[in-house]
Structures are given as C-alpha cells and as structure tokens.
Design an enzyme around this catalytic site. Structure first.
Site, PDB file in Angstrom:
ATOM      1  N   LYS A   1      17.500  21.357  -1.982  1.00 14.93           N
ATOM      2  CA  LYS A   1      16.651  20.174  -2.095  1.00 14.93           C
ATOM      3  C   LYS A   1      15.352  20.417  -1.350  1.00 14.93           C
ATOM      4  CE  LYS A   1      18.825  15.690  -2.768  1.00 14.93           C
ATOM      5  NZ  LYS A   1      19.236  14.433  -2.119  1.00 14.93           N
TER       6      LYS A   1
ATOM      7  N   GLU B   1      31.842   2.704  -6.117  1.00 14.94           N
ATOM      8  CA  GLU B   1      31.779   1.264  -5.862  1.00 14.94           C
ATOM      9  C   GLU B   1      33.116   0.577  -6.099  1.00 14.94           C
ATOM     10  OE1 GLU B   1      27.724   2.799  -6.952  1.00 14.94           O
ATOM     11  OE2 GLU B   1      29.701   2.910  -7.885  1.00 14.94           O
TER      12      GLU B   1
ATOM     13  N   ARG C   1      29.190  -2.410 -11.104  1.00 15.67           N
ATOM     14  CA  ARG C   1      30.154  -1.380 -11.461  1.00 15.67           C
ATOM     15  C   ARG C   1      31.551  -1.681 -10.905  1.00 15.67           C
ATOM     16  NH1 ARG C   1      27.473   4.490 -10.954  1.00 15.67           N
ATOM     17  NH2 ARG C   1      28.232   4.659 -13.088  1.00 15.67           N
TER      18      ARG C   1
END
Length: 614
Positions: free
Chosen positions: A278, A363, A391
């Site tokens: 990253k 979630e 979700r």
C-alpha cells in the site's frame, strides 16, 4: 511529463506497448495518481499499490469482454485512468464527476458497481457461470483485497465457486501481508510453473492414472499438498476447490504478465495470491498507508497537514463518551466491523484493549457477537456506519430485537455523506429501524444531545440506536456530566403561528432558521421510536399545518411515524413530509447535496410556502 500515459486512452493502447515500456508507464501512473488525488482527495494508498496488477490484468485479459470485478472499489483509480477517464479524474468524487468506486453506467469497463466490501467473488462467479451457459470463452476475474477477505460473504462465494466448473479467477491483493510474505524469486518461479498448462496437465493425468489405486492416489495427493504447503499457504483455498497459485510479487510486472497469461488458459476455479505494498511509490504513503488511505486535498510535497480542530465531530463525541462510559461501567464493551478510526474507537481501543473488539468486515457477525455478549450481562456498543448496518438487518431483528437484548447501536454517517455518494449514504436507517419491535431510536440535534442520548441508550435494558450524521454539528457546549433523557419525549425549541415544523436530528438547525423566517413553531422531536404522541397531538391542535423534516428517505421514515400517529388518533390536519427523495443521490459537497434535496433552510421555506399557497 507523462510521455507514455498520454498515449493510453483505452486498454487497446496498453496492449500495443512493449513489455519493457510497462515499468515506465507504472511510474508515470503513480506520479499522476499522487498529483491528481492531492487536488481532489480520495483513496490513495490502496491505488498506489495496484498499479502493476491493473496494467497486467488489462494487458492479458480482453477487457471489457473479459470481466474484471473489483472489490470495494478503493483500488480502481488506475483502472479508471487507463479505460478512458484520465481527464475526468480532475472531478473525481465531485458533483457531476466520476465516482470514487466502479459504476456500471460510467463505463463498460466497470462490470459491477460496488462500494461495500466482499461482493466481488459472488458477482464474478455469476459472470463466469453466464459465460459457461452462453458457451463463451470470456473470462471473469474477481480482485479482492484491502481487508475484504475478512467478510463472510467472500467465503460463502468461495465455497460455492469451488463446487462449480466455472472459469473464475480470484485474485487476492494481499496489501497488508496478512496471510504471508513473498519468498522471492524461487516462489515466483514456482507460481509461474504451477500456473502453466504442463503442470496442470501432468497433475490431471497423474490423478487419473492413480485413481484406480486408492492408497497410492491418496498418498500422492497428500504428498503434493505437503510439498506445496511448504512453499505456499494455499491449503485452505485448495480445500475450497480452487487451484492455488502464489504468492507472487505484485510489483514485478514480468511475473504478473507471465502468471496471468498462464492462468487465463486454465479451466475451472483458480486462486492467485498477489502481494503488494500500500502506498508504493509515494514515500509519505509508504510510511503511513492508513493516514493516506482516504485523504482530503493535500500538498503533495509536504504531505497531509492535520487541520486545527474548531469543533468536534459527532464521531469524536461518540469516542469520548465511550471512554467516559467505560470508566463508569465495567460491563461496557465496544465492537466495530473494521472501522476503528472511522467510527471513533481508537482511543477506547488504547485505554480498554480487553474490552475492544474489531471483528473485521463482518457486520452480521458483529451484531450476533454483540447479542451473545448481551446474553451474559454485558452492555455491547456496536459502532457502525448506517450504510453498513444494512448488511446486518436480519441479525438485528432475529438475534437482537426478538430476544430484546440490550445492545446499543451507535450509528454513524446517518444521512448524506458527500463524496462517497450513494453506496455510503445512510438514507434508509430510520425507515428500517422504526418498524422493528422493541427498538428505541434516537436522533440527536447537536453534539451534547448525542452524548446524552448515548448515555440514555446505555440505561435501557432493550435494543436501542443513536443515529448521527457525518462531520460536526452546530457547535454547542458539550456537558461532561451525563443525564438520561425521558424516553419518547421531544421539546419545543421555538414558538410560532400557523405552521409547526417537527425536526428530527440534523434537520433541527435548518428548521430553526426556516422557523425564524416563517414565524413557525419548531420542535426538536429527538425520538423516532417511540415518537412523542402527546407533543404531536398538541401541535396539531394549535396549528394549521404540520411539517416533518428528516435526513432520511420520506418513505417509512420519521414523518411516516407522525402520519401514523395522527391517523391512529383520528386527527385530520394537513401534513407535509420533507426528507430525502425516492432516488439514489450521487456524490457532491454535503451542503449542496442537502440544498438540492430542499433540506437547507431556504429549501424548507420554499416547500412550506408552496404548500400553503396551493
């Protein structure tokens, strides 16, 4: 400055380049990314890490005929740039500009719209199956990473895909080295070898030849897995039914090209593990990839300069309350589905590490995990974005509400969210929360009220939600002392004539401004469920028109609660319900987005005056 990049208007142009030119193109792309995102804001670190991977994919695969499905969408800026949207990057995530995530109506190269995580494998599998049904040679590739493999949906899709004979490639972009580190040139060589047709054919032929001798076949199979397991961590994915390849260096363009070229020719489900860094190519992002993950505009030379804090955000108010409440109540535990910093739990995680739980991008698990804690006497506080709570709706109903468990939902990003657009807007939570039995739903109008409502929720022995917007509130003084509010009671904040505006949460500030212009009564309703029936009936008796205002879709929202109250009590009075329109609202500046929806003070005045003059 961009001698190669300026010649790339589509992947067809990319495929005309010599392999030796691609490292230079990658370098120019990184330079362009930093320059562009520093002016617009957006996701930087993850995109800097996928430059070579994106180039290799569009070089080897015949896009858009071959389908590339990107997970989350945080890593698609290079994809957008080389698919004809380089100039459009100047309006990235702005009103009228291109989205920060893939969108099907933006480009034929965006094969699947996304913004939430862990969807790519399911979608790409659907596309791989359609290719098989059509008798087509087109390929489907899911590129998943950035933490999305922690989502249960990804593993559901892997489980399903491994049992199918579809030509699906799953690429794990391992940009945190969370599974393993690359092991150098030997590993890259083995990965290319195992992706080749020769290795695949030998393995297939060997299995057929040995199948008639079960003991020998089983021994050979175990031996192969053992040898592969010593150099690659692919056993788990092989168990799902995938042919595992990797890990390979995601910044070595030659290895990527060779491996993808081999994989594209293979039949059945394939899993390629690619390790990237990253922030690669921009030293500041390499040093702190989290800080540069999602950025506002910044000076690329000096990097990100922290902005002075003028007033706290709702997220910060929540974070401070959580720490203060934890000091008072040892039963409190904090839960987040992979949004520690975004949801304001960083300080709590440091102060109370044993009571802090980051469950990953899961979630559904987060809510049922909270339910389990609540069953044994703890007081879980789940910090979750409104759009992500969608979700876990079944878990909220089935695991929390039906059992009437004392779980507190601290719902951030309620309402419109600006540059992230429709995928991240919390437009529906008041509607889907207020229809659930046993729920208490609160909407703070300012920072202090947010703190007091969170405390109120903790005192309940039933499920509750405190829903607040992104960013800062009006800037009121926050009282350190905590006091529970009377359940289901609002307050009149301004007395007026003819019209009563019933404001919910963030809409109180524009409602008060409109009330001054119209000489209208303004009520801060505070509770969406239970709604203040007594106050509604009193205001109905004293005024000619009631107006409800909420930063939520009108359908089924807080205004609907008022309408139901009036109907149930036989009250016939004109009712104007104002809120978000029945459409998905694209990205832009938050204030302008609200104005476009008629939810600023001027818009409220116009809507009310037009209604009165009908």
């Amino acid at each position: 400055m961009y001698s190669l990049l300026n010649t790339i208007h589509s992947p067809d142009d990319l495929r005309k380049l010599d392999r030796e030119q691609l490292p230079k193109l990658a370098s120019e792309l990184r330079e362009f990314l930093v320059e562009s995102v520093s002016k617009t804001g957006g996701h930087l670190s993850s995109n800097l890490g996928t430059v070579e991977l994106t180039l290799a994919l569009h070089t080897i695969y015949n896009t858009p005929e071959d389908k590339l499905v990107w997970d989350v969408g945080h890593q698609t800026y290079v994809h957008k740039i080389i698919t004809g949207r380089r100039e459009a990057m100047s309006k990235l995530r702005m009103a009228g500009g291109i989205a920060g995530f893939p969108k099907r109506d933006e480009s034929p190269y965006d094969t699947f719209g996304t913004g939430h995580s862990s969807t790519s494998i399911s979608a790409a599998l659907g596309m791989a199956v359609t290719a098989k049904l059509d008798g087509s040679a087109r390929r489907a590739v899911a590129i998943i990473g950035d933490g999305a493999m922690t989502g249960g949906m990804a593993f559901e899709a892997l489980n399903n895909a491994g049992a199918m004979d579809a030509n699906l490639l799953v690429i794990l972009n391992d940009n945190d080295m969370s599974i393993s580190k690359p092991v150098g040139a030997l590993n890259n060589y083995l990965a290319k070898l195992m992706s080749g047709r020769f290795y695949s054919a030998v393995r297939s032929t060997g299995e057929k030849a040995l199948r008639g001798i079960p003991t020998v076949h089983e021994f050979a199979k175990r031996a192969e897995e053992h040898v592969k397991g010593m150099v690659i961590p692919g056993t788990m994915f092989e168990e799902f039914g995938f042919n595992y390849i990797g890990p390979i260096d995601g910044h070595d363009i030659n290895v990527l090209l060779d491996t993808l070229n081999n994989v594209r020719k293979l039949e059945g489900p394939q899993f390629l593990h690619v390790v990237t860094q990253k922030g690669k190519g921009y030293d500041k992002a390499e040093e702190d990839c989290l800080l540069y993950h999602g950025v506002s505009k910044f000076d690329r030379t000096n990097g990100i300069t922290p902005k002075p804090v003028t007033k706290p955000t709702y997220t910060q108010v929540f974070g401070q309350w959580l720490c203060d409440m934890a000091a008072q109540d040892k039963r409190l535990v904090g839960i987040t589905p992979a949004m520690c910093e975004g949801s304001g739990l960083a300080e709590f995680a440091q102060q109370y590490p044993e009571r802090y739980f980051d469950v990953g991008i899961a979630e559904q698990h987060a809510l049922t995990f909270a339910a389990g804690l609540a069953c044994d006497g703890y007081k879980p506080v789940v910090a979750i974005y409104s759009t992500f709570l969608q979700r876990a709706y079944d878990q909220l109903i089935h695991d929390i509400a039906i059992q009437n468990l004392p779980v507190v939902l601290a719902i951030d990003r309620g309402g419109l969210v600006g540059a992230d657009g429709a995928t991240h807007a919390g437009s529906f939570d008041l509607s889907f929360l207020r229809c659930i039995p046993n729920m208490t739903v609160m909407t703070p109008a300012d920072e202090n009220e947010c703190r007091q409502m969170l405390y109120t929720a903790m005192q309940l022995n039933t499920p509750s939600a405190v829903r607040y917007p992104r960013g800062a509130g009006p800037g009121v003084t926050i009282e350190k002392a905590m006091q529970a509010l009377p359940i289901g009671k609002g307050e009149v904040r301004r007395a007026g004539k003819r019209v009563a505006i019933l404001a919910f949460g963030s809409m109180l500030t524009p409602a008060l401004a409109a009330g001054e212009q119209l000489d209208a009564t303004v009520a801060n309703m505070r509770f969406v469920k239970p709604v203040d029936v007594e106050l509604i009936l009193r205001l109905a008796a004293e005024h000619e028109l009631l107006v409800t205002v909420e930063e939520n879709t009108v359908q089924g929202g807080a205004g609907s609660a008022v309408a139901e109250c009036l109907q149930q009590n036989g009250i016939a009075i004109p009712l104007l319900q104002l809120g978000l329109p029945d459409k998905f609202i694209e990205q832009g500046e938050p204030a302008q987005m609200l104005a476009d929806c008629g939810l600023d003070a001027k818009g409220l005045i116009v809507s009310i005056q037009n209604y009165l003059t009908k």
